[in-house]
Design an enzyme around this catalytic site. Structure first.
Site, mmCIF file in Angstrom:
data_model
loop_
_atom_site.group_PDB
_atom_site.id
_atom_site.type_symbol
_atom_site.label_atom_id
_atom_site.label_comp_id
_atom_site.label_asym_id
_atom_site.label_seq_id
_atom_site.Cartn_x
_atom_site.Cartn_y
_atom_site.Cartn_z
ATOM 1 N N GLU A 1 -3.390 -0.013 -9.108
ATOM 2 C CA GLU A 1 -3.712 1.259 -9.771
ATOM 3 C C GLU A 1 -4.741 1.077 -10.875
ATOM 4 O OE1 GLU A 1 -0.697 0.298 -8.855
ATOM 5 O OE2 GLU A 1 0.446 1.995 -8.072
ATOM 6 N N ALA B 1 -0.208 5.545 -2.753
ATOM 7 C CA ALA B 1 -0.188 7.002 -2.733
ATOM 8 C C ALA B 1 -1.545 7.458 -2.196
ATOM 9 C CB ALA B 1 0.033 7.530 -4.142
ATOM 10 N N GLU C 1 5.546 -0.081 -4.299
ATOM 11 C CA GLU C 1 6.699 0.460 -5.054
ATOM 12 C C GLU C 1 7.796 0.939 -4.107
ATOM 13 O OE1 GLU C 1 4.071 3.081 -7.402
ATOM 14 O OE2 GLU C 1 5.110 2.292 -9.157
ATOM 15 N N GLY D 1 1.737 2.712 -4.610
ATOM 16 C CA GLY D 1 2.969 3.416 -4.254
ATOM 17 C C GLY D 1 3.640 2.839 -3.015
HETATM 18 N N1 CO8 Z 1 -5.344 6.899 -0.284
HETATM 19 C C1 CO8 Z 1 -6.122 7.576 0.581
HETATM 20 N N2 CO8 Z 1 -6.865 6.976 1.542
HETATM 21 C C2 CO8 Z 1 -6.804 5.635 1.629
HETATM 22 C C3 CO8 Z 1 -5.997 4.862 0.764
HETATM 23 C C4 CO8 Z 1 -5.251 5.546 -0.242
HETATM 24 N N3 CO8 Z 1 -4.446 4.913 -1.105
HETATM 25 N N4 CO8 Z 1 -6.155 3.558 1.086
HETATM 26 C C5 CO8 Z 1 -7.004 3.523 2.137
HETATM 27 N N5 CO8 Z 1 -7.398 4.767 2.465
HETATM 28 C C6 CO8 Z 1 -8.312 5.167 3.537
HETATM 29 C C7 CO8 Z 1 -9.752 4.813 3.181
HETATM 30 O O1 CO8 Z 1 -10.338 5.840 2.369
HETATM 31 C C8 CO8 Z 1 -10.375 4.711 4.560
HETATM 32 O O2 CO8 Z 1 -10.639 6.024 5.030
HETATM 33 P P1 CO8 Z 1 -12.083 6.338 5.719
HETATM 34 O O3 CO8 Z 1 -12.037 5.547 7.014
HETATM 35 O O4 CO8 Z 1 -12.048 7.821 5.927
HETATM 36 O O5 CO8 Z 1 -13.140 5.848 4.768
HETATM 37 C C9 CO8 Z 1 -9.245 4.166 5.440
HETATM 38 O O6 CO8 Z 1 -8.031 4.404 4.704
HETATM 39 C C10 CO8 Z 1 -9.371 2.669 5.700
HETATM 40 O O7 CO8 Z 1 -9.511 2.042 4.431
HETATM 41 P P2 CO8 Z 1 -10.718 1.034 4.107
HETATM 42 O O8 CO8 Z 1 -11.940 1.380 4.885
HETATM 43 O O9 CO8 Z 1 -10.851 0.965 2.603
HETATM 44 O O10 CO8 Z 1 -10.080 -0.327 4.685
HETATM 45 P P3 CO8 Z 1 -10.377 -1.809 4.208
HETATM 46 O O11 CO8 Z 1 -9.715 -2.681 5.224
HETATM 47 O O12 CO8 Z 1 -11.826 -2.009 3.910
HETATM 48 O O13 CO8 Z 1 -9.592 -1.955 2.798
HETATM 49 C C11 CO8 Z 1 -7.728 -1.644 1.307
HETATM 50 C C12 CO8 Z 1 -8.205 -1.851 2.765
HETATM 51 C C13 CO8 Z 1 -8.019 -2.898 0.484
HETATM 52 C C14 CO8 Z 1 -6.230 -1.397 1.362
HETATM 53 C C15 CO8 Z 1 -8.477 -0.444 0.685
HETATM 54 O O14 CO8 Z 1 -8.363 0.656 1.552
HETATM 55 C C16 CO8 Z 1 -7.930 -0.026 -0.663
HETATM 56 O O15 CO8 Z 1 -8.213 -0.645 -1.667
HETATM 57 N N6 CO8 Z 1 -7.150 1.089 -0.684
HETATM 58 C C17 CO8 Z 1 -6.628 1.668 -1.900
HETATM 59 C C18 CO8 Z 1 -5.515 0.874 -2.447
HETATM 60 C C19 CO8 Z 1 -5.020 1.472 -3.738
HETATM 61 O O16 CO8 Z 1 -5.730 1.576 -4.716
HETATM 62 N N7 CO8 Z 1 -3.742 1.860 -3.740
HETATM 63 C C20 CO8 Z 1 -3.115 2.409 -4.896
HETATM 64 C C21 CO8 Z 1 -3.299 3.865 -4.924
HETATM 65 S S1 CO8 Z 1 -2.693 4.595 -6.441
HETATM 66 C C22 CO8 Z 1 -1.032 4.649 -6.205
HETATM 67 O O17 CO8 Z 1 -0.516 4.279 -5.217
HETATM 68 C C23 CO8 Z 1 -0.172 5.203 -7.293
HETATM 69 C C24 CO8 Z 1 -0.601 6.544 -7.708
HETATM 70 C C25 CO8 Z 1 -0.978 6.548 -9.145
HETATM 71 C C26 CO8 Z 1 -1.977 7.610 -9.490
HETATM 72 C C27 CO8 Z 1 -3.344 7.448 -8.806
HETATM 73 C C28 CO8 Z 1 -4.439 8.032 -9.626
HETATM 74 C C29 CO8 Z 1 -5.847 8.003 -9.021
#
Ligand code: CO8
Length: 257
Positions: free
Chosen positions: A131, A65, A111, A108
């Protein structure tokens, strides 16, 4: 529909939807999810379409998400918004849905893939429910569907410790049905979708309904509780810290309140 957050086309009897926010690894915001549901419901209503193929790009199916959308969200705000209802709308599609996953399928995004009926993965696919790293819990059925797919111990490690699975691990665990080289995974998934599309649409719908029923009522009961707990997690200070830390690109400091 093209030009928004998704790309949509039909290839014969297969309706194809591509998640298209590459700069944020296809993070799922409300607009994208609403467009996705509209596209899938349109395919559901179209008698020419017999199977749906959902995919992202090579780098990401979807990295979760969109965390930016949750910046100032309160527990009541998330309860009222009921964002994850959009995932449920995908679950309600009665035609078969094949997910083609390459790169990240996290939170998400994982999921959403698990809601699809079949997952075809590229060798580069990575699955996870991270998460916990932002002090939240899955809210779109992840705790239930992952456990049903891979069993308790592995699901717990993924949900509690944030372990990610490689494509081969996901295949061994039963989360995906096949793995293909990255240059071939879409073609492979399309082949599966076309095989399905050649069958009787009536029997397909009945067979899908019967298979999904094997998880009920445990699935519905579990997802209801999961959703309430996910809403509640938004009341913690840890959740806000987790979110801040992610965007400040630093480890979070959780205080347990
Ligand atoms: N939401 C918004 N932006 C994101 C997300 C995300 N889930 N994932 C990545 N991005 C963005 C980054 O902020 C980055 O943007 P910018 O270039 O402006 O800094 C861009 O995408 C590229 O990401 P990275 O630079 O981090 O890329 P890497 O190759 O270094 O890492 C990863 C890739 C490992 C996938 C890393 O981006 C990461 O850990 N992302 C988040 C993953 C995550 O935690 N997903 C679960 C989200 S929560 C959810 O899905 C359920 C909702 C429940 C409630 C949430 C409450 C807070």
């Amino acid at each position: 529909m093209n030009g928004g957050e998704i790309l949509v086309c039909a290839e014969g009897a297969v309706g194809r939807v591509q998640l298209n926010r590459p700069t944020v690894l296809n993070a799922l915001n409300s607009q994208l999810m609403a467009e996705l549901v509209r596209a899938m419901e349109a395919f559901q209503a179209d008698p020419e379409i017999r199977c749906i193929l959902l995919h992202g790009d090579e780098k990401a199916f979807a990295a979760g998400a969109d965390l930016k959308e949750f910046a100032d969200t309160t527990a009541i705000g998330i309860y009222l918004k009921d964002f994850t209802d959009l995932w449920d709308a995908v679950y309600r599609i009665r035609k078969p849905v094949v997910a083609a996953v390459s790169g990240w399928a996290l939170g998400g995004g994982c999921e959403l893939a698990m809601i699809c009926d079949i997952i075809v993965a590229s060798e580069t696919a990575r699955f996870g429910l991270p998460e916990i790293n932002v002090a939240a819990i899955p809210g779109a059925g992840g705790t239930q569907r992952l456990t049903m797919a891979v069993g308790k111990s592995l699901a717990m490690e993924m949900i509690l410790a944030g372990r990610r699975l490689t494509a081969q691990e996901a295949l061994a665990a039963g989360l995906v049905s096949r793995v293909a080289p990255v240059e071939m995974y879409l073609e492979e998934a399309m082949k599966v979708a076309q095989q399905i599309a050649a069958k009787s649409p009536v029997a397909l719908q009945m067979a899908k309904e019967a298979v999904l029923q094997s998880f009920e009522p445990a699935l519905s009961n579990g997802t209801r509780l999961e959703r309430h707990l996910m809403h509640l997690s938004f009341a913690s200070e840890d959740r806000k810290e987790g979110q801040r830390a992610f965007f400040e690109k630093r480890p979070p400091l959780f205080k347990g309140r």
